[in-house]
Design a protein around this motif. Structure first.
Motif, PDB file in Angstrom:
ATOM      1  N   TRP A 151       7.284   1.700  -5.087  1.00 36.86           N
ATOM      2  CA  TRP A 151       6.296   1.059  -4.219  1.00 36.86           C
ATOM      3  C   TRP A 151       4.890   1.064  -4.817  1.00 36.86           C
ATOM      4  N   ILE A 152       4.724   1.667  -6.003  1.00 34.11           N
ATOM      5  CA  ILE A 152       3.424   1.581  -6.675  1.00 34.11           C
ATOM      6  C   ILE A 152       3.129   0.111  -6.989  1.00 34.11           C
ATOM      7  N   ASP A 153       1.930  -0.309  -6.718  1.00 33.39           N
ATOM      8  CA  ASP A 153       1.440  -1.683  -6.871  1.00 33.39           C
ATOM      9  C   ASP A 153       1.838  -2.591  -5.707  1.00 33.39           C
ATOM     10  N   ALA A 154       2.511  -2.059  -4.691  1.00 35.19           N
ATOM     11  CA  ALA A 154       2.845  -2.880  -3.525  1.00 35.19           C
ATOM     12  C   ALA A 154       1.570  -3.257  -2.772  1.00 35.19           C
ATOM     13  N   GLU A 155       1.578  -4.435  -2.207  1.00 27.11           N
ATOM     14  CA  GLU A 155       0.418  -4.956  -1.475  1.00 27.11           C
ATOM     15  C   GLU A 155       0.492  -4.563  -0.006  1.00 27.11           C
ATOM     16  N   MET A 156      -0.613  -4.062   0.548  1.00 32.93           N
ATOM     17  CA  MET A 156      -0.659  -3.745   1.974  1.00 32.93           C
ATOM     18  C   MET A 156      -0.928  -5.024   2.766  1.00 32.93           C
ATOM     19  N   LEU A 157      -0.015  -5.389   3.637  1.00 36.52           N
ATOM     20  CA  LEU A 157      -0.185  -6.569   4.480  1.00 36.52           C
ATOM     21  C   LEU A 157      -0.886  -6.243   5.789  1.00 36.52           C
ATOM     22  N   LEU A 158      -0.718  -5.006   6.242  1.00 33.79           N
ATOM     23  CA  LEU A 158      -1.308  -4.611   7.529  1.00 33.79           C
ATOM     24  C   LEU A 158      -1.481  -3.101   7.528  1.00 33.79           C
ATOM     25  N   GLY A 159      -2.648  -2.647   7.971  1.00 31.70           N
ATOM     26  CA  GLY A 159      -2.911  -1.216   8.004  1.00 31.70           C
ATOM     27  C   GLY A 159      -4.367  -0.953   8.308  1.00 31.70           C
ATOM     28  N   LEU A 160      -4.784   0.282   8.088  1.00 34.81           N
ATOM     29  CA  LEU A 160      -6.170   0.653   8.351  1.00 34.81           C
ATOM     30  C   LEU A 160      -7.117  -0.133   7.445  1.00 34.81           C
ATOM     31  N   ALA A 161      -8.267  -0.499   8.003  1.00 33.02           N
ATOM     32  CA  ALA A 161      -9.219  -1.329   7.264  1.00 33.02           C
ATOM     33  C   ALA A 161      -9.697  -0.651   5.984  1.00 33.02           C
ATOM     34  N   ASP A 162      -9.777   0.704   5.988  1.00 34.52           N
ATOM     35  CA  ASP A 162     -10.307   1.393   4.807  1.00 34.52           C
ATOM     36  C   ASP A 162      -9.213   1.875   3.866  1.00 34.52           C
ATOM     37  N   ALA A 163      -7.953   1.498   4.125  1.00 35.96           N
ATOM     38  CA  ALA A 163      -6.865   1.886   3.231  1.00 35.96           C
ATOM     39  C   ALA A 163      -6.876   0.989   1.994  1.00 35.96           C
ATOM     40  N   PRO A 164      -6.455   1.524   0.825  1.00 38.42           N
ATOM     41  CA  PRO A 164      -6.410   0.704  -0.389  1.00 38.42           C
ATOM     42  C   PRO A 164      -5.504  -0.515  -0.212  1.00 38.42           C
ATOM     43  N   ALA A 165      -5.932  -1.649  -0.744  1.00 35.74           N
ATOM     44  CA  ALA A 165      -5.161  -2.883  -0.607  1.00 35.74           C
ATOM     45  C   ALA A 165      -3.873  -2.841  -1.396  1.00 35.74           C
ATOM     46  N   THR A 166      -3.825  -1.968  -2.430  1.00 36.54           N
ATOM     47  CA  THR A 166      -2.637  -1.842  -3.272  1.00 36.54           C
ATOM     48  C   THR A 166      -2.306  -0.371  -3.442  1.00 36.54           C
ATOM     49  N   LEU A 167      -1.027  -0.034  -3.382  1.00 40.42           N
ATOM     50  CA  LEU A 167      -0.618   1.355  -3.558  1.00 40.42           C
ATOM     51  C   LEU A 167      -0.747   1.764  -5.014  1.00 40.42           C
TER      52      LEU A 167
END
Length: 568
Positions: free
Chosen positions: A532-548
């Motif tokens: 899941w490294i480099d996976a894109e966040m589609l929905l989550g906390l506003a201050d969470a990194p956009a990519t894992l």
């Protein structure tokens, strides 16, 4: 005409349904009760949310003993809610906004004021006598030991004709006799009448109760039990599949259009649901099952509240995901007019956590395979009402339960605690539109008290707020519309025995989603795997990194995320 269909073709598989309980949604005339014009005035709100289908709880003519689920005329609108022309105006506006409208079909029973029953009880020789279930007394008492779901006996003595009639719910809701082909034809004609008017389908109330066990035998009971709620004798009976297939052929056969049919089925198992929703059988599109909303019930029933076991809740919903994966289709719901508010039930309604828990639970549900149903106010994170006394409750089920506890010398304090947590009245408090008087629901005295927290928990405070529960539901609905993997993807549960983390994946040959939530206040760090490294966040906390960037994921209390990665 589309009633069934494969997993890649049916429009309702990527749709989101919104249930309106008209009595409590919006009141246009100040009488304290919601109405059709009130609904019309709020349709733009639903379009803004992104809703595809509106399910309208009963607005037919009714004595309102069970808030409209006791129907006295299937082809008219109760004056409490408006008129047929107003219904037509509502339907036209729904279609103009690109949405569809589903009616609530209540045909296991009618009101005892329905002309069919008035005629039926007039004489043993009446033309509609066999339209209902009449039986002689047995040894001077009820014909069998069946109990009503609303407490007490399921039989009512009729002095005029000297027989009992069956009512699985209130005594003023006699059960129809579906063995009579004239009854089935009358129901089918009613459905056709509404389809001709332009409605887009039906949600069918307790539709798996329509075929009772042959001979109406006693249910197993302990020696001290006088009446038993005999599910095995009236749920999923011997002819129910035959009746539903006949209904689908007669009502929808040869009809152009896209329709939806949903069957409410208490006690249904995944194995039975596969039959009901197998598109090759031509019965229903999907069913409402009750397994996941029964995990907090104790041995004495729904008001014997035992608290949440998250592992049991996860496994219940996961089982339905897995067992209907290759045949049939799931409905997905937390709330409806019969269930308490999920934030107070399975989430955390403390003001510091209510929004986060509402978002987390929504994320978990909307990420699954099936058609999501949103109940009015759920998209705001509405909570249970602070019920304290018996007089606070209006629901017939709650009133009858409290009375039966007093009559049998039960524990009233425990009963009131169970009612406060599980009572259907929790879902029926008025919609919280704004912070003003009566939450903007009505200019008059509401039929049921407004939740005091409407001063800060309301639609006006959330619609234009990027971090609101409302905005989160908007985002989830957009994802379902835009991502085929949410509709068609395979489901794989993860960490099923973890008492706090809820996680699973959805996958197709080209994409995979990770849906994960921390269902508690304490932060958790979760190893999700290097893939899941480099996976894109589609929905989550506003201050969470956009990519894992790591195989470890730090989750705050009631944090929920959706990640996507390509399948290589």
């Amino acid at each position: 005409m589309t009633v069934g269909g494969g997993r890649d073709t049916a429009w309702w598989q990527s749709a989101v349904v919104y249930q309106i309980y008209p009595r409590s949604f919006a009141d246009s005339n100040g009488d304290g009760v919601g109405d059709l014009r009130g609904v019309i005035g709020r349709l733009d709100y639903l379009r803004t949310l992104g809703i595809d289908v509106i399910w309208l709880s009963p607005v037919y003519r009714s004595p309102q003993v069970d808030n409209g689920y006791d129907i006295s005329d299937y082809r008219d609108i109760d004056p409490l809610f408006g008129t047929l022309p107003e219904f037509d105006a509502l339907l036209a506006r729904v279609h103009e906004l690109g949405m569809k409208l589903v009616m609530d079909l209540v045909v296991n029973h009618t009101s005892d004021e329905h002309p069919w029953f008035v005629e039926s009880r007039s004489s043993r020789d009446s033309a509609t006598r066999d339209w209902y279930i009449w039986r002689d007394a047995r040894d001077g008492a009820e014909p069998n030991n069946w109990g009503s779901l609303f407490s007490g006996s399921a039989w009512e003595w009729d002095q005029t004709t000297g027989q009992y009639y069956l009512h699985l719910f209130d005594r003023k809701q006699p059960d129809l006799n579906w063995q009579n082909p004239q009854v089935r034809k009358a129901v089918q004609d009613t459905m056709i009448w509404w389809l001709d008017r332009g409605v887009d389908g039906f949600r069918m109330d307790v539709i798996n109760f329509i075929s009772k066990a042959d001979g109406l035998p006693d249910a197993p009971a302990a020696p001290e039990q006088r009446f038993v709620v005999a599910f095995e004798n009236f749920a999923d009976g011997p002819h129910v599949h035959e009746y539903l297939a006949e209904m689908t052929r007669a009502v929808f056969g040869g009809r152009d259009g896209e329709f939806i049919t949903v069957g409410e089925m208490p006690g249904v198992t995944p194995q039975q649901a596969r039959l009901y929703t197998d598109p090759t059988r031509g019965e229903l599109n999907m069913v409402f099952q009750f397994e996941h909303v029964s995990v907090d019930h104790g041995p004495a029933g729904k008001f014997d509240y035992r608290g949440l076991d998250l592992v049991a809740l996860k496994k219940a919903l996961h089982r339905w995901q897995v067992e209907l994966a290759d045949t049939g289709w799931n409905s997905l719901y937390w709330n409806n007019h019969d269930q308490p508010r999920v934030v107070s039930r399975f989430g955390d309604d403390d003001p510091d956590y209510w929004a986060a828990s509402a978002k987390a639970l929504a994320t978990i549900l909307h990420g699954m395979r099936g058609t999501p149903f949103v109940y009015q106010g759920e998209e705001l994170g509405m909570t249970n009402f602070p019920f304290r006394t018996p007089q606070d409750h209006r629901d017939l089920e709650a009133v009858n339960f409290h009375r039966s506890v007093l009559e049998t010398g039960g524990d009233e304090a425990a009963a009131l605690a169970g009612l406060a947590k599980i009572s259907r009245d929790n879902a029926r408090t008025p919609m919280q539109w704004d912070a003003g008087p009566n939450a903007g629901f009505s200019t008059g005295e509401p039929w049921l008290a407004v939740n005091p927290n409407h001063t800060w928990l309301n639609a006006a405070a959330q619609i234009d707020s990027a971090g609101s529960v409302f905005a989160h539901y908007q985002a989830l609905i957009r994802l379902r519309h835009d991502l085929p993997v949410l509709v068609d993807g395979d489901f794989t549960p993860l960490m099923e025995d973890d008492p706090q983390i809820w996680a699973y994946t959805r996958s197709t040959s080209t994409a995979e989603l990770l849906i994960i939530a921390n269902c508690g206040r304490d932060p958790r760090t979760v190893d999700i795997g290097r893939e899941w490294i480099d996976a894109e966040m589609l929905l989550g906390l506003a201050d969470a990194p956009a990519t894992l960037t790591s195989a470890s994921l730090d989750l705050a209390g009631w944090d929920a995320r959706i990640y996507m990665r390509p399948v290589r």
